[in-house]
Each structure stands twice: as C-alpha cells, then as structure tokens.
Design an enzyme around this catalytic site. Structure first.
Site, PDB file in Angstrom:
ATOM      1  N   ASP A  74       5.521   4.906  -5.431  1.00  0.00           N
ATOM      2  CA  ASP A  74       5.157   6.005  -4.549  1.00  0.00           C
ATOM      3  C   ASP A  74       4.186   6.842  -5.339  1.00  0.00           C
ATOM      4  O   ASP A  74       4.395   7.107  -6.536  1.00  0.00           O
ATOM      5  CB  ASP A  74       6.368   6.829  -4.110  1.00  0.00           C
ATOM      6  CG  ASP A  74       6.019   7.719  -2.915  1.00  0.00           C
ATOM      7  OD1 ASP A  74       5.234   7.284  -2.055  1.00  0.00           O
ATOM      8  OD2 ASP A  74       6.522   8.850  -2.837  1.00  0.00           O
ATOM      9  N   HIS A 184      -3.697   5.927 -12.196  1.00  0.00           N
ATOM     10  CA  HIS A 184      -2.313   6.349 -12.323  1.00  0.00           C
ATOM     11  C   HIS A 184      -1.367   5.179 -12.073  1.00  0.00           C
ATOM     12  O   HIS A 184      -0.347   5.042 -12.760  1.00  0.00           O
ATOM     13  CB  HIS A 184      -2.020   7.487 -11.346  1.00  0.00           C
ATOM     14  CG  HIS A 184      -2.439   7.214  -9.938  1.00  0.00           C
ATOM     15  ND1 HIS A 184      -3.740   6.913  -9.589  1.00  0.00           N
ATOM     16  CD2 HIS A 184      -1.728   7.170  -8.777  1.00  0.00           C
ATOM     17  CE1 HIS A 184      -3.811   6.707  -8.282  1.00  0.00           C
ATOM     18  NE2 HIS A 184      -2.608   6.845  -7.762  1.00  0.00           N
TER      19      HIS A 184
END
Length: 203
Positions: A74, A184
C-alpha cells in the site's frame, strides 16, 4: 521456479515489481504473478487506516486464497503542508479509485495558494510478505521530493507527473530502470529481499 503472488491487478505495479525482482540476484528463479491469474480470488476491500494495515489485509487474504506466498503493498503520496494527505487515500482522493488525472487536479487545486518552496512531499510504500501459515514480514520505503504544478513526463502512473525529484525531473520523466532504482516501492521491496530469499529460495 518458485512463485509469489502480487496482490494487485494494477498492470503498472506488476510490471514494476517483476522488474525489481529480476534485478535482485538473490531472487533468481522467483516468478512474480498477478492475483488476476487466479479466477476465484476476490478483491480485498482496503478498510485499514494505515499503509501497513491495508497491505497486510491484502497479502494475508491472497496467501490464504492461493496457498502461495503473497506480496501486497500500500502506498501513497504524503504532502507536508496537507498534514501527510492524501496518504492512504491517495488512489481515491477525488472520490473515484484510480482516477489519476482527477486526483492530480484536486491536489493541485488544494495547494494552489501555497508557495512552491513549501510543497515538500514524499511517497511512502509499505510492503507485506505473507505466507499461507499466517507468517508475515513488513518493510517500508520512502522517496522524498516536492510537488510541481507543471505536469511532465509520459511514464509511471498516479501522481508521478507532478512529483519532482531534487534533480528537477518528475518521476514520470524517468525510464523504468531509473525509477526502479530509487522509487519508494523499490526501496521497500529491496528492504524485503533478504526475507524473500529466505522464504522463497531457502537462502
């Protein structure tokens, strides 16, 4: 070849994860497949209020349904001046899940009166590796930059065209190899690589 299921139907995320795994020597022989390859696996509702909660919900549900190790992530964009929003609501910030341009338009409208030098932001990704027996490993990655109101680049997805890196390029202006080296998601997965190697290859 060992398989691990990526708990997403997003083609961009699948391609990115496959490329990252292929670049890690310890994961040679590991194949990443999409949950879309399994007909009887239902989509998991993201009811968590943190990145870790949502990633864990998806990973455990898919591992249980497929009987295979599962990876779920997520991720989202955190804008400092908005107190970390959109955060876990990044994909549905405008109300419709995955409406990339609508999400960008709303975010730019909300920060329209903020000076450019105060638009610091960062992407956050939480990756969870879950096994059918309930075991899990959790890792995080972040990428820091700032918002730009000048949308640039044809690559990537989501907020990539308005996320500017320190070198002045947006994420959407990077090719996939460049992005996978610094993103990321890449950082989170690389932080997970020892766990993956141990679980999937026994090394």
């Amino acid at each position: 070849m060992r398989e691990v299921v990526l708990a997403t139907r997003n083609a961009g995320k699948l391609r990115e994860m496959q490329e990252i795994v292929a670049s890690v020597p310890e994961l040679a022989g590991v194949k990443v497949v999409s949950v879309a390859s399994f007909e009887d696996v239902d989509d998991v509702v993201e009811t968590g209020v943190t990145f870790e909660e949502n990633a864990a919900l998806k990973a455990h549900a898919v591992a249980k349904a497929t009987g295979l190790p599962a990876i779920a992530d997520d991720s989202g964009l955190a804008v400092d001046v908005l107190g970390g929003c959109p955060g876990v609501f990044s994909a549905r910030w405008s109300g419709a899940h995955g409406a990339d341009q609508a999400n960008i338009d709303l975010l730019l409208a909300q920060t329209g009166d903020v000076d450019a030098e105060r638009l610091a932001a960062h992407f956050v990704c939480c990756v969870v590796l879950a096994l059918p027996d309930g075991t899990e490993r959790v890792r995080f990655g972040e990428l820091h930059g700032r918002l730009t109101r000048d949308q640039r680049g044809a690559g990537g997805f989501g907020y990539d065209p308005i996320f500017e890196l320190p070198d002045g390029r947006t994420l959407a202006e990077l090719d996939s190899q460049e992005k996978n080296a610094i993103s990321h998601r890449a950082k989170a997965l690389h932080a997970l690589r020892a766990d993956l190697a141990e679980v999937l290859t026994g090394s």
